[in-house]
Write an enzyme that holds these catalytic residues in place. Sequence first.
Site, PDB file in Angstrom:
ATOM      1  N   PRO A  10     -52.372   2.217  10.643  1.00 39.38           N
ATOM      2  CA  PRO A  10     -52.316   2.028  12.089  1.00 39.38           C
ATOM      3  C   PRO A  10     -51.471   3.058  12.829  1.00 39.38           C
ATOM      4  O   PRO A  10     -50.400   3.449  12.359  1.00 39.38           O
ATOM      5  CB  PRO A  10     -51.726   0.627  12.245  1.00 39.38           C
ATOM      6  CG  PRO A  10     -51.192   0.246  10.917  1.00 39.38           C
ATOM      7  CD  PRO A  10     -51.942   1.032   9.905  1.00 39.38           C
ATOM      8  N   ASN A  11     -52.002   3.473  13.952  1.00 32.79           N
ATOM      9  CA  ASN A  11     -51.335   4.377  14.899  1.00 32.79           C
ATOM     10  C   ASN A  11     -51.287   5.838  14.455  1.00 32.79           C
ATOM     11  O   ASN A  11     -50.812   6.693  15.199  1.00 32.79           O
ATOM     12  CB  ASN A  11     -49.905   3.882  15.247  1.00 32.79           C
ATOM     13  CG  ASN A  11     -49.926   2.497  15.840  1.00 32.79           C
ATOM     14  OD1 ASN A  11     -50.608   2.275  16.832  1.00 32.79           O
ATOM     15  ND2 ASN A  11     -49.236   1.550  15.229  1.00 32.79           N
ATOM     16  N   ARG A  18     -47.941   9.802  20.048  1.00 33.03           N
ATOM     17  CA  ARG A  18     -46.904   8.822  19.710  1.00 33.03           C
ATOM     18  C   ARG A  18     -45.616   9.526  19.264  1.00 33.03           C
ATOM     19  O   ARG A  18     -45.646  10.419  18.415  1.00 33.03           O
ATOM     20  CB  ARG A  18     -47.403   7.851  18.615  1.00 33.03           C
ATOM     21  CG  ARG A  18     -47.378   8.392  17.202  1.00 33.03           C
ATOM     22  CD  ARG A  18     -47.874   7.415  16.153  1.00 33.03           C
ATOM     23  NE  ARG A  18     -46.949   6.359  15.817  1.00 33.03           N
ATOM     24  CZ  ARG A  18     -46.837   5.829  14.592  1.00 33.03           C
ATOM     25  NH1 ARG A  18     -47.588   6.270  13.583  1.00 33.03           N
ATOM     26  NH2 ARG A  18     -45.990   4.862  14.353  1.00 33.03           N
ATOM     27  N   TYR A  23     -42.868  12.234  14.951  1.00 31.49           N
ATOM     28  CA  TYR A  23     -44.099  12.558  14.212  1.00 31.49           C
ATOM     29  C   TYR A  23     -44.703  13.931  14.546  1.00 31.49           C
ATOM     30  O   TYR A  23     -45.702  14.311  13.949  1.00 31.49           O
ATOM     31  CB  TYR A  23     -45.144  11.460  14.463  1.00 31.49           C
ATOM     32  CG  TYR A  23     -44.676  10.094  13.982  1.00 31.49           C
ATOM     33  CD1 TYR A  23     -44.510   9.838  12.623  1.00 31.49           C
ATOM     34  CD2 TYR A  23     -44.379   9.075  14.890  1.00 31.49           C
ATOM     35  CE1 TYR A  23     -44.066   8.596  12.173  1.00 31.49           C
ATOM     36  CE2 TYR A  23     -43.942   7.830  14.446  1.00 31.49           C
ATOM     37  CZ  TYR A  23     -43.786   7.602  13.098  1.00 31.49           C
ATOM     38  OH  TYR A  23     -43.347   6.379  12.662  1.00 31.49           O
ATOM     39  N   ASN A  75     -51.218   6.961   3.515  1.00 31.47           N
ATOM     40  CA  ASN A  75     -50.105   6.684   4.412  1.00 31.47           C
ATOM     41  C   ASN A  75     -50.444   5.357   5.083  1.00 31.47           C
ATOM     42  O   ASN A  75     -51.173   5.324   6.078  1.00 31.47           O
ATOM     43  CB  ASN A  75     -49.943   7.788   5.453  1.00 31.47           C
ATOM     44  CG  ASN A  75     -48.773   7.503   6.385  1.00 31.47           C
ATOM     45  OD1 ASN A  75     -48.180   6.423   6.340  1.00 31.47           O
ATOM     46  ND2 ASN A  75     -48.436   8.472   7.222  1.00 31.47           N
ATOM     47  N   ALA A  78     -47.349   1.383   9.239  1.00 28.31           N
ATOM     48  CA  ALA A  78     -46.528   0.162   9.301  1.00 28.31           C
ATOM     49  C   ALA A  78     -46.855  -0.819   8.178  1.00 28.31           C
ATOM     50  O   ALA A  78     -45.989  -1.591   7.744  1.00 28.31           O
ATOM     51  CB  ALA A  78     -46.710  -0.505  10.662  1.00 28.31           C
ATOM     52  N   GLU A  99     -48.367   8.298  -2.184  1.00 26.12           N
ATOM     53  CA  GLU A  99     -47.938   7.761  -0.887  1.00 26.12           C
ATOM     54  C   GLU A  99     -47.334   8.895  -0.049  1.00 26.12           C
ATOM     55  O   GLU A  99     -46.516   9.662  -0.555  1.00 26.12           O
ATOM     56  CB  GLU A  99     -46.867   6.693  -1.141  1.00 26.12           C
ATOM     57  CG  GLU A  99     -46.258   6.088   0.100  1.00 26.12           C
ATOM     58  CD  GLU A  99     -45.017   5.235  -0.206  1.00 26.12           C
ATOM     59  OE1 GLU A  99     -44.354   5.467  -1.244  1.00 26.12           O
ATOM     60  OE2 GLU A  99     -44.713   4.357   0.609  1.00 26.12           O
ATOM     61  N   HIS A 101     -45.519   9.809   3.814  1.00 26.68           N
ATOM     62  CA  HIS A 101     -45.011   9.464   5.146  1.00 26.68           C
ATOM     63  C   HIS A 101     -44.635  10.739   5.865  1.00 26.68           C
ATOM     64  O   HIS A 101     -43.988  11.620   5.270  1.00 26.68           O
ATOM     65  CB  HIS A 101     -43.798   8.530   5.057  1.00 26.68           C
ATOM     66  CG  HIS A 101     -44.154   7.230   4.429  1.00 26.68           C
ATOM     67  ND1 HIS A 101     -44.896   6.282   5.083  1.00 26.68           N
ATOM     68  CD2 HIS A 101     -43.954   6.764   3.169  1.00 26.68           C
ATOM     69  CE1 HIS A 101     -45.113   5.271   4.254  1.00 26.68           C
ATOM     70  NE2 HIS A 101     -44.556   5.539   3.090  1.00 26.68           N
ATOM     71  N   ARG A 108     -34.437   6.022   8.312  1.00 24.14           N
ATOM     72  CA  ARG A 108     -34.788   5.230   9.491  1.00 24.14           C
ATOM     73  C   ARG A 108     -34.338   3.771   9.329  1.00 24.14           C
ATOM     74  O   ARG A 108     -33.460   3.492   8.530  1.00 24.14           O
ATOM     75  CB  ARG A 108     -36.294   5.374   9.756  1.00 24.14           C
ATOM     76  CG  ARG A 108     -36.672   6.852  10.037  1.00 24.14           C
ATOM     77  CD  ARG A 108     -38.131   7.022  10.382  1.00 24.14           C
ATOM     78  NE  ARG A 108     -38.455   6.356  11.649  1.00 24.14           N
ATOM     79  CZ  ARG A 108     -39.694   6.166  12.077  1.00 24.14           C
ATOM     80  NH1 ARG A 108     -40.724   6.588  11.349  1.00 24.14           N
ATOM     81  NH2 ARG A 108     -39.913   5.554  13.211  1.00 24.14           N
TER      82      ARG A 108
HETATM   83  C1  DQA Z   1     -44.959   6.326   8.780  1.00 23.26           C
HETATM   84  C2  DQA Z   1     -43.626   5.576   8.730  1.00 23.26           C
HETATM   85  C3  DQA Z   1     -43.842   4.110   9.017  1.00 23.26           C
HETATM   86  O1  DQA Z   1     -42.597   3.417   8.953  1.00 23.26           O
HETATM   87  C4  DQA Z   1     -44.414   3.926  10.410  1.00 23.26           C
HETATM   88  O2  DQA Z   1     -44.661   2.559  10.662  1.00 23.26           O
HETATM   89  C5  DQA Z   1     -45.614   4.746  10.658  1.00 23.26           C
HETATM   90  C6  DQA Z   1     -45.680   6.108  10.099  1.00 23.26           C
HETATM   91  C7  DQA Z   1     -44.795   7.850   8.600  1.00 23.26           C
HETATM   92  O3  DQA Z   1     -45.795   8.497   8.330  1.00 23.26           O
HETATM   93  O4  DQA Z   1     -43.687   8.383   8.737  1.00 23.26           O
HETATM   94  O5  DQA Z   1     -46.519   4.357  11.379  1.00 23.26           O
HETATM   95  O6  DQA Z   1     -45.773   5.866   7.714  1.00 23.26           O
END
Ligand code: DQA
Length: 146
Positions: A10-11, A18, A23, A75, A78, A99, A101, A108
């Site tokens: 998501p997102n 965002r 990011y 990735n 959330a 994985e 990020h 964080r």
């Molecule tokens: C994320 C880190 C997550 O905590 C966050 O909710 C994201 C992006 C990252 O790529 O840094 O949406 O996965």
Amino acid sequence: MKKILIINGPNINMLGIREPAVYGRQTYEDLCEICEKACAERNCVCECFQSNHEGAIVDRIQAAYSDGTQGIVINPAAYTHTSVAILDALKAVGLPAVEVHISDVRSREDFRQVSYARLACFKTIMGQGLHGYELAIEALCSLKPE
Ligand code: DQA
């Protein structure tokens, strides 16, 4: 040719808009281009998938079992910190997974310190921006075939 599936949660489709301080300014389209180039350079086929829905991500992971996918870059965004369903799907298909990020989640909030998906991944890359996806692709493409 090895097929690599890139899954974003998501997102991640909102990249560039965002929280650019966290990011960056590159977009989801840029992310897909980076992945496609990184795969092509390694003679791998790339498919990018993004969803804001947990069940859709589970469905896509399950489909990877029988669609020729040989490695997953994920990735979960959330859902990293909440989703046992995504962990279980990764375990169910048993494909090698990395994985990623974009941000350095270690530095964080406390609620970001848990990762369920990590338990089914042989490697985690964080805090390297979109370059992290290239590193993940490199790790998967250099695995020896079983
Ligand atoms: C994320 C880190 C997550 O905590 C966050 O909710 C994201 C992006 C990252 O790529 O840094 O949406 O996965």
